[in-house]
Design a protein around this motif. Structure first.
Motif, short mmCIF file in Angstrom:
data_model
loop_
_atom_site.label_atom_id
_atom_site.label_comp_id
_atom_site.label_asym_id
_atom_site.label_seq_id
_atom_site.Cartn_x
_atom_site.Cartn_y
_atom_site.Cartn_z
N LEU A 1 0.82 -1.21 0.00
CA LEU A 1 0.00 0.00 0.00
C LEU A 1 0.85 1.27 0.00
CD1 LEU A 1 -2.73 1.44 0.24
CD2 LEU A 1 -2.63 1.08 2.71
N ASN A 2 1.92 1.28 0.78
CA ASN A 2 2.78 2.48 0.83
C ASN A 2 3.38 2.77 -0.54
OD1 ASN A 2 2.52 3.22 3.56
ND2 ASN A 2 3.91 1.59 4.17
N TRP A 3 3.75 1.72 -1.25
CA TRP A 3 4.31 1.92 -2.59
C TRP A 3 3.25 2.46 -3.54
CZ3 TRP A 3 2.68 -0.55 -7.09
CH2 TRP A 3 3.44 -0.27 -8.23
N LEU A 4 2.07 1.86 -3.53
CA LEU A 4 1.03 2.27 -4.47
C LEU A 4 0.60 3.71 -4.22
CD1 LEU A 4 -0.95 1.60 -6.73
CD2 LEU A 4 -2.53 0.73 -4.99
N GLN A 5 0.40 4.08 -2.99
CA GLN A 5 -0.14 5.41 -2.69
C GLN A 5 0.93 6.49 -2.67
OE1 GLN A 5 -3.11 6.29 -2.70
NE2 GLN A 5 -3.39 8.13 -1.49
N PHE A 6 2.12 6.14 -2.16
CA PHE A 6 3.13 7.18 -1.94
C PHE A 6 4.43 6.96 -2.72
CE2 PHE A 6 0.64 6.79 2.05
CZ PHE A 6 0.01 8.02 2.00
N GLY A 7 4.55 5.81 -3.39
CA GLY A 7 5.79 5.53 -4.10
C GLY A 7 6.94 5.18 -3.18
N ALA A 8 6.64 4.75 -1.96
CA ALA A 8 7.66 4.45 -0.96
C ALA A 8 7.93 2.95 -0.91
CB ALA A 8 7.21 4.94 0.42
#
Length: 215
Positions: A69-76
């Motif tokens: 989720l962090n990658w999808l929403q924030f690119g993290a």
């Protein structure tokens, strides 16, 4: 400048959504809509970047495509990093300042089911409400329009910490605790804002632990 940044973030988030969908083995948006029963126009607008999507939709997409989720929403982080802990998402009731004042009464509000919610990532344990900041009295920390997250279970006073408090009239306000000042709950503003004038005893509604600007 702010609109340009918002557009860039929306487009980058859309690119990650397309990548996640393809890596999950779905050829196109139609296959996704058929599989999950989502609204076709809404999903296509999210993939194209025409419309942005928030945490609630990101959580749904991350679960469906099995990405972080962090990658999808924030690119993290890494989309498929197995060592990265998934983010916890809480739907926090967003209430009015009038309702916030009512939380300090002898028979406080306990049922938040009628209130709309705002999603928040990785909040600590607690009982949370969200409030939208109106006015400039705390603009060093929370400009007007900010959303603050208040832990109703945390009422311990700490110097320079942030709190929502209410007086005996039920009027609630958001201020910084300065124990050596009078009153001890003071503005944190770039402007010359006077401190609040409380009527009677002051009750701690809860401690503010996060302040965000919704994009």
């Amino acid at each position: 400048m702010l609109k340009d940044q918002e557009q860039f973030e929306r487009e980058e988030r859309a690119k990650r959504l397309v990548m996640a969908r393809k890596n999950a083995g779905f050829a196109g948006p139609k296959a996704i809509v058929d599989r999950f029963g989502w609204n076709a126009n809404v999903y296509k607008a999210h993939e194209s970047g025409r419309n942005g999507f928030g945490i609630a939709d990101a959580k749904k997409y991350a679960r469906a495509f099995k990405v972080n989720l962090n990658w999808l929403q924030f690119g993290a982080g890494n989309a498929l990093d197995p060592d990265e802990l998934p983010a916890s998402v809480a739907d926090v009731p967003k209430i009015s300042w009038v309702s916030a004042g009512q939380l300090s009464e002898q028979a406080p509000i306990t049922d938040f089911s009628e209130f709309s919610t705002v999603a928040a990532l990785d909040l600590p344990d607690g009982e949370w409400i969200a409030l939208e900041v109106d006015g400039n009295s705390m603009n060093k920390i929370s400009p007007p329009g900010s959303i603050i997250f208040v832990n109703l279970r945390d009422k311990r006073l700490a110097p320079n910490a942030l709190y929502v408090v209410a007086d005996e009239t039920g009027a609630a306000t958001y201020k910084r605790y300065r124990p050596n000042d009078d009153p001890p709950f003071q503005p944190a503003s770039y402007e010359d804002v006077p401190p609040p004038e409380f009527q009677g005893a002051v009750t701690i509604v809860g401690r503010v632990r996060r302040s965000i600007i919704e994009m």
